[in-house]
Design an enzyme around this catalytic site. Structure first.
Site, PDB file in Angstrom:
ATOM      1  N   ARG A 279       0.871  -1.187   0.000  1.00  0.00           N
ATOM      2  CA  ARG A 279       0.000   0.000   0.000  1.00  0.00           C
ATOM      3  C   ARG A 279       0.898   1.224   0.000  1.00  0.00           C
ATOM      4  NH1 ARG A 279       0.088   2.085   5.162  1.00  0.00           N
ATOM      5  NH2 ARG A 279       0.016   0.624   6.901  1.00  0.00           N
ATOM      6  N   HIS A 283      -2.519   3.510   5.910  1.00  0.00           N
ATOM      7  CA  HIS A 283      -3.494   2.456   6.173  1.00  0.00           C
ATOM      8  C   HIS A 283      -4.896   3.030   6.015  1.00  0.00           C
ATOM      9  CE1 HIS A 283      -5.435  -0.996   8.005  1.00  0.00           C
ATOM     10  NE2 HIS A 283      -6.045  -0.183   8.833  1.00  0.00           N
ATOM     11  N   TYR A 292       6.398   5.368  10.603  1.00  0.00           N
ATOM     12  CA  TYR A 292       6.802   3.984  10.864  1.00  0.00           C
ATOM     13  C   TYR A 292       7.468   3.271   9.680  1.00  0.00           C
ATOM     14  CZ  TYR A 292       2.093   3.171   8.884  1.00  0.00           C
ATOM     15  OH  TYR A 292       0.969   3.169   8.093  1.00  0.00           O
TER      16      TYR A 292
END
Length: 384
Positions: A279, A283, A292
């Site tokens: 992706r 998210h 992250y």
């Protein structure tokens, strides 16, 4: 049939994964890997028109996805779930399913929804919070409602597939027999529901394909932390055949899904596909992926963009620039129309949230609905 991936759970270069099914390399050249040979016959059955539709599906949904992100940032949606980067996995598998099949999505399968006939405005109605569902599966190619509870749709899918089996399938006619596809992400493989679903599916040889989109991150948790082994290897523990595919290759996604769905209809029981993809965006719009994951990793996967790769392939096949320009125009028009219709959505009555909680009348939601109506009426009295 079980394939053992060398490193199926990291962002290592899957171009070197000998057990991954892939037809198109990163530059769009037709260069099948050895495991792809088993599935190559499926590509002989698709037409040139089909190949163009694959591209159209991916390009239009990419533009829709971007527009939906803009709408959320402008306060028109409560949340958005981007699908950028995963279009090939979704379009290939979505086009591989037959009309009689039932699809159980998670919440990111916008391309599959479009293929099955869902008006994508209904997806946005859900994310705008003006409906609990958005569409009737019976009217949109048996495409079930989005499921926001991680992994729960796998149990729904297995239960449905077991029902098909108990009703007497397979009959031996793959053109009429039903099968089930369930989509889930790498994070869902850590859920008990998903593991239970695979146990039941294999125990009862349900006509079902588990389609894992391994996009490498369960929000901020990398898949390498969730699993010590490649996820494709887990299927063997359930007694289920599994295939790992390059999820950014739409031809691989189509050919493998088509084959395994027909196998399931033919009585072979369930199968597992791990689509290695990524992706590109967050998210959801509620998180910040720059907190992250690193830029190098993102750049690596951006270089594997499924639409760019497939466009190069089509150009190599002689498809001219006029086709791509027409698709770009169609995608822009589609996005503009979606924006216009989202802004025109009416505010639903507050009492709607109590409707359809039960299939029949029930005193609890009925009394709650009456209480809310009286409560809101109290404000009108104060203001009068």
């Amino acid at each position: 049939m079980v394939n053992v991936a060398r490193s199926g759970t990291s962002t290592d270069d899957i171009a070197g994964a000998k057990n991954t099914v892939r037809f198109l390399d990163a530059d769009g050249r037709f260069a099948p890997t050895a495991p792809a040979e088993r599935f190559a016959a499926e590509l002989d059955r698709i037409t040139e028109s089909d190949k163009l539709e694959f591209y159209r599906d991916m390009a239009v949904v990419r533009r829709f996805d971007i527009e939906a992100g803009h709408l959320q940032r402008q306060g028109q949606l409560g949340l958005w779930v981007p699908s950028q980067g995963q279009e090939a996995a979704q379009v290939g598998s979505g086009r591989a399913a037959r009309a009689q099949d039932t699809i159980f999505p998670s919440y990111r399968e916008h391309a599959v929804a479009r293929i099955r006939g869902v008006d994508l405005l209904d997806v946005l109605r859900l994310l705008r919070g003006v409906t609990h569902g958005g569409w009737n599966p019976a009217e949109v190619g048996n495409f079930r409602l989005y499921t926001l509870v991680i992994g729960s749709q796998t149990l729904h899918a297995t239960g449905y597939a077991m029902g098909i089996r108990l009703d007497g399938a397979p009959t031996g006619d793959v053109s009429r027999d039903e099968a089930v596809v369930v989509y889930f992400g790498d994070g869902a493989t850590s859920q008990g529901d998903t593991n239970e679903a695979m146990i039941w599916a294999t125990s009862y040889q349900a006509p079902q394909v588990f389609f894992l989109q391994n996009n490498h991150w369960a929000i901020s948790v990398p898949v390498t932390r969730q699993s010590r082994t490649p996820l494709v290897d887990r299927a063997a523990g359930f007694g289920m055949p599994a295939v790992q595919i390059d999820g950014n290759d739409v031809l691989a996604s189509y050919a493998v899904t088509r084959t395994l769905l027909d196998d399931a209809r033919g009585g072979a029981g369930p199968a597992f596909i791990e689509a290695m993809t990524y992706r590109i965006g967050a998210h959801t719009t509620s998180d910040d992926p720059t907190r992250y994951r690193g830029g190098d990793e993102l750049a690596l996967w951006e270089s594997r963009d499924p639409i760019t790769r497939y466009r190069k392939y089509l150009e190599g096949e002689g498809v001219g620039s006029e086709f791509f320009a027409d698709v770009d125009t169609e995608a822009a028009d589609f996005a503009a129309d979606i924006r216009r219709r989202v802004l025109a959505l009416p505010q639903p009555p507050a009492g709607l949230m109590f409707d359809h909680v039960y299939s029949e009348e029930h005193p609890v939601p009925d009394s709650q609905k009456e209480w809310l109506a009286a409560y809101e009426a109290g404000f009108e009295e104060v203001g009068s």
